[in-house]
Design a protein around this motif. Structure first.
Motif, PDB file in Angstrom:
ATOM      1  N   ASP A 495     -68.651 -32.654  22.097  1.00 29.83           N
ATOM      2  CA  ASP A 495     -69.846 -33.222  21.169  1.00 29.83           C
ATOM      3  C   ASP A 495     -70.628 -31.980  20.524  1.00 29.83           C
ATOM      4  O   ASP A 495     -71.351 -31.255  21.342  1.00 29.83           O
ATOM      5  N   ARG A 496     -70.292 -31.643  19.280  1.00 28.18           N
ATOM      6  CA  ARG A 496     -71.101 -30.502  18.792  1.00 28.18           C
ATOM      7  C   ARG A 496     -72.500 -30.877  18.754  1.00 28.18           C
ATOM      8  O   ARG A 496     -73.398 -29.842  18.656  1.00 28.18           O
ATOM      9  N   GLY A 518     -63.265 -24.719  30.780  1.00 30.72           N
ATOM     10  CA  GLY A 518     -63.793 -26.428  30.659  1.00 30.72           C
ATOM     11  C   GLY A 518     -63.266 -26.530  28.938  1.00 30.72           C
ATOM     12  O   GLY A 518     -63.134 -27.716  29.097  1.00 30.72           O
ATOM     13  N   MET A 519     -63.658 -25.800  28.047  1.00 26.55           N
ATOM     14  CA  MET A 519     -63.446 -26.142  26.815  1.00 26.55           C
ATOM     15  C   MET A 519     -61.940 -26.474  26.699  1.00 26.55           C
ATOM     16  O   MET A 519     -61.689 -27.274  25.511  1.00 26.55           O
ATOM     17  N   LEU A 520     -61.248 -25.637  27.363  1.00 25.68           N
ATOM     18  CA  LEU A 520     -59.573 -25.931  27.057  1.00 25.68           C
ATOM     19  C   LEU A 520     -59.114 -26.774  28.061  1.00 25.68           C
ATOM     20  O   LEU A 520     -57.745 -26.846  28.276  1.00 25.68           O
ATOM     21  N   ASN A 521     -60.075 -27.611  28.583  1.00 24.14           N
ATOM     22  CA  ASN A 521     -59.329 -28.642  29.489  1.00 24.14           C
ATOM     23  C   ASN A 521     -58.500 -28.032  30.829  1.00 24.14           C
ATOM     24  O   ASN A 521     -57.257 -28.661  30.747  1.00 24.14           O
ATOM     25  N   ALA A 536     -71.556 -30.544  29.956  1.00 26.94           N
ATOM     26  CA  ALA A 536     -72.231 -31.672  29.746  1.00 26.94           C
ATOM     27  C   ALA A 536     -72.213 -32.289  28.499  1.00 26.94           C
ATOM     28  O   ALA A 536     -72.571 -33.232  28.168  1.00 26.94           O
ATOM     29  N   CYS A 537     -71.359 -31.554  27.643  1.00 30.00           N
ATOM     30  CA  CYS A 537     -71.092 -31.995  26.105  1.00 30.00           C
ATOM     31  C   CYS A 537     -69.771 -32.485  25.865  1.00 30.00           C
ATOM     32  O   CYS A 537     -69.082 -32.747  24.967  1.00 30.00           O
TER      33      CYS A 537
END
Length: 541
Positions: A495-496, A518-521, A536-537
């Motif tokens: 969520d940007r 985290g960003m790349l799961n 958190a996003c």
């Protein structure tokens, strides 16, 4: 020229006085400041402290006060001290283990930028000429037995007197030394030996066996749920010597980020601290799973890092370098050296290439990749003192600029103008990187952060590399920003708007390792969601 013959017993005292009083201007400035600023009431403290150091140096030099040994040792000390004193007074630096590491790991081109005629003149005046005088000086030595007795007396007498003075001055000196640890990094030439010893101890203690890290890494459910076989690409841009306060995105008065200010979906983090104040520390630290408090070179070099974990998860990792290397963090991934000048290339000159050279062939690299990509671009960025060399002529927007590495010949305004032009060029470089990603048509992201900041004359400090514990904010506060394509944010549920709302929170290099995973799961036991600034996003988090 004929010199009068002197007795060997006077040599250590004369040399000690010369070292303490001539080569330690920076130390004495720091000492006076540490004792409350110059006051006539403290005059006896200043004189007593100078005598104390002379006595200690005299005792140490007496240990080598023998025929055939003293002169070579003293000449080496004078030459070393002249170099050290020049850089300390010129750039306001101090000499610790990290500074020695910077010297050892700096490439020839970077080192060459520190060369100047003023350096030559300083070494000639304070190093070569005194060394020549010492070499020509006729010295009267006695028998070996007599010299041993005389020198033993000098050592004992000097240290006893020094101990007595220390007792008298202890009440004044103890608080200053305890509260201003930087003083020990400023006393020449002992700072060089202390720093070199610390560096070598760390270097020799480096583990030769690299422990695996995150071998359980695997792509999470968001990859499988994406419903598409389309590859992704993430570019991590490692900036060089960019300080946050000179980015107009962070409120700087000059418009140094005109292009990035127009980029939609760019999240600019305004309160980010570096792990170190030099590339040799910050780069290994930021790509490790260690926090700044836990970081040491030994720990970082003894195990794999972020790039290895990404490879374990099946991503293809490439490091493109326009700097002096990756400091060991890319040793096990594909490495492309883009720093060497290429004949006929408009983005290169005879000495180096501009950062835009890092983007050459990048569209084809993304198009032809068979796996999901993570590409690291290591900038030359704003590396000083030759700031004016870091950008093409068309980016000379602010001026007049300092166009010499002898910074004392320039005003602070000229130095800052040249530096700001490097930030303007970085703005262009990052904007063009984002355009390359947009044009690739694949889900893409770009994470940018600088390795450390830079001093531009504040408190008479220049460049970087100050010990972290008392380093100025200019060297510690760094820019960081994130760009996500629509396809990338949708695929990984980022969520940007949420990210933008968190952009003013305090973050640091400690967050990069876990935030990237985290960003790349990427799921792995070494991932810590508490240090993931994006966690958190993520909508499914």
């Amino acid at each position: 020229m004929k010199f009068p013959r002197i007795h060997s017993a006077f040599l250590p005292l004369a040399t000690a006085s010369f070292l303490v009083l001539i080569y330690n201007i920076s130390f004495w400035k720091g000492f006076v400041s540490a004792t409350g600023g110059f006051q006539l009431a403290n005059l006896l403290v200043y004189l007593g402290s100078a005598l104390l150091l002379v006595l200690v140096f005299n005792g140490v030099l007496a240990l080598v006060n023998f025929r055939g040994l003293f002169k070579p040792v003293v000449i080496a000390l004078l030459l070393l001290s002249s170099l050290t004193a020049y850089f300390m007074s010129q750039y306001g630096i101090v000499v610790d283990a990290s500074m020695v590491q910077n010297v050892v790991e700096t490439d020839v081109r970077e080192a060459g930028e520190l060369f100047s005629w003023k350096l030559v003149q300083s070494v000639l005046l304070l190093g070569v000429i005194p060394s020549w005088l010492i070499w020509r000086l006729p010295v009267r030595y006695g028998s070996l037995r007599r010299e041993v007795l005389v020198n033993t007396g000098l050592v004992a007498g000097s240290l006893l007197l020094a101990a007595g003075l220390l007792i008298v001055l202890f009440k004044t000196l103890a608080p200053a030394i305890r509260e201003h640890r930087e003083l020990r990094f400023m006393l020449t030439p002992t700072n060089v030996f202390q720093a070199t010893n610390s560096y070598l101890k760390r270097k020799w203690a480096t583990a030769t066996v690299i422990a695996p890290l995150g071998t359980d890494a695997a792509r999470g459910s968001l990859w499988a749920a994406a419903g598409t076989s389309q590859r992704t690409v993430t570019i991590i841009v490692v900036g060089e010597t960019a300080r946050a306060m000179n980015f107009s995105l962070n409120g700087y008065g000059r418009e140094t980020n005109p292009r990035l200010a127009q980029v939609q979906s760019l999240v600019n983090f305004t309160n980010v601290s570096s792990c170190g104040t030099a590339t040799a520390v910050s780069v290994p630290c930021v790509f490790s799973d260690l926090t700044r408090e836990d970081y040491s070179e030994d720990k970082a070099r003894s195990k794999e890092g972020l790039l290895d974990v990404l490879q374990h998860a099946g991503l293809e990792v490439i490091w493109r370098d326009n700097n002096s290397g990756c400091k060991g963090v890319c040793d096990r991934v594909r490495f492309e050296d883009m720093s060497k000048p290429v004949a006929g290339n408009a983005l290169c000159n005879a000495e180096e290439c501009y950062d835009e050279h890092l983007l050459e062939g990048l569209p084809e690299l993304i198009r032809d990749a068979r796996r999901d990509l993570v590409i690291v671009l290591h900038q030359k960025g704003s590396h000083g003192p030759a700031y004016w060399k870091r950008y093409p002529p068309e980016f000379k927007k602010f001026g007049p600029v300092c166009q010499t590495n002898e910074l004392e010949q320039c005003t602070r305004e000229q130095i800052t103008a040249a530096y700001d032009n490097t930030i303007l060029y970085t703005d262009y470089f990052l904007d063009k990187t984002i355009k390359v990603l947009k044009e690739s048509g694949v889900p893409a992201s770009m994470l940018y952060f600088s390795d450390h900041g830079e001093s531009l004359g504040e408190k008479n400090m220049y460049l970087h590399g100050a010990p972290y514990i008392f380093s100025p904010e200019e060297q510690r506060k760094v820019p960081m920003m994130l760009w996500l394509s629509d396809g990338f944010s949708q695929r990984f549920h980022l969520d940007r708007n949420c990210l933008a709302a968190r952009s003013i929170q305090p973050f640091s290099h400690d967050n990069v390792f876990h935030s990237t995973l985290g960003m790349l799961n990427v799921n792995t036991a070494v991932y810590n969601p508490k240090l993931d600034m994006f966690h958190a996003c993520i909508n499914d988090a």
